[in-house]
Scaffold this active site. Structure first.
Site, PDB file in Angstrom:
ATOM      1  N   CYS A  73       3.635  -4.427   6.686  1.00  0.00           N
ATOM      2  CA  CYS A  73       3.183  -4.144   5.326  1.00  0.00           C
ATOM      3  C   CYS A  73       4.338  -3.611   4.478  1.00  0.00           C
ATOM      4  CB  CYS A  73       2.049  -3.119   5.348  1.00  0.00           C
ATOM      5  SG  CYS A  73       0.468  -3.810   5.884  1.00  0.00           S
ATOM      6  N   HIS A 115       0.844  -1.194   0.000  1.00  0.00           N
ATOM      7  CA  HIS A 115       0.000   0.000   0.000  1.00  0.00           C
ATOM      8  C   HIS A 115       0.876   1.238   0.000  1.00  0.00           C
ATOM      9  CE1 HIS A 115       0.783   0.799   4.261  1.00  0.00           C
ATOM     10  NE2 HIS A 115       0.429  -0.442   4.554  1.00  0.00           N
TER      11      HIS A 115
END
Length: 180
Positions: free
Chosen positions: A112, A84
């Site tokens: 992430c 992301h």
């Protein structure tokens, strides 16, 4: 053209020590050996991004992340690990965490894989669900295309709440760069 009917045009290899993703395309034998694009990223602090081979599943334009922050163009890699954009304070493109953006290229997340908006959008649009993602370690070699230089945002810049790579037509960085 061999590329046009391929279900998965890219294979993503994430070097979590160098914080570089190399996207590979198919060679004439149908193997992912041709380096296509190098992408600067931030993987998890203390190697929180798991090693292994995964496949992209769900995709989101905006996704709420740990800590009540938001990422643009999220693609799920494995469990709570997603590709992301660098986090935003809210679902607003002018609320970027500039300090986190400036850490691209080093470990910085809770697991992430953070990217610029441009790169997160590229993965979301060009790497369909099912695309293979391999996370590996190599401290010496970032990958065949090297490690891209990141853009740093000056904390005094009035546009600092925006990712300079965001293709949004309202991005004030675009107007600034067109005046150069």
């Amino acid at each position: 053209d061999a590329q046009e009917e391929v279900e998965f045009p890219y294979y993503l290899k994430v070097n979590r020590q160098q914080n570089v993703i190399t996207a590979y395309t198919l060679d004439e034998n149908g193997e992912y050996t041709v380096p296509y694009k190098a992408i600067l990223c931030s993987t998890g602090l203390y190697n929180a991004t798991p090693l292994g081979v995964f496949h992209i599943s769900d995709k989101y334009i905006w996704r709420q992340l740990n800590g009540g922050v938001y990422g643009q163009y999220a693609s799920r890699v494995h469990g709570g690990v997603l590709f992301h954009s660098v986090p935003y304070r809210s679902k607003s493109k002018d609320s970027l965490y500039t300090d986190k953006y400036n850490k691209l290229g080093q470990q910085a997340s809770m697991g992430c894989i953070r990217l610029t908006v441009e790169d997160a959008k590229w993965i979301a649009e060009n790497c369909p669900s099912g695309t293979t993602v391999e996370v590996y370690d190599d401290a010496e070699n970032p990958g065949p295309l090297g490690k891209p230089e990141g853009i740093k945002i000056d904390s005094d810049n009035p546009n600092k709440g925006w990712d300079p790579t965001d293709p949004d037509e309202d991005n004030p960085w675009h107007a600034w760069s067109e005046d150069m």
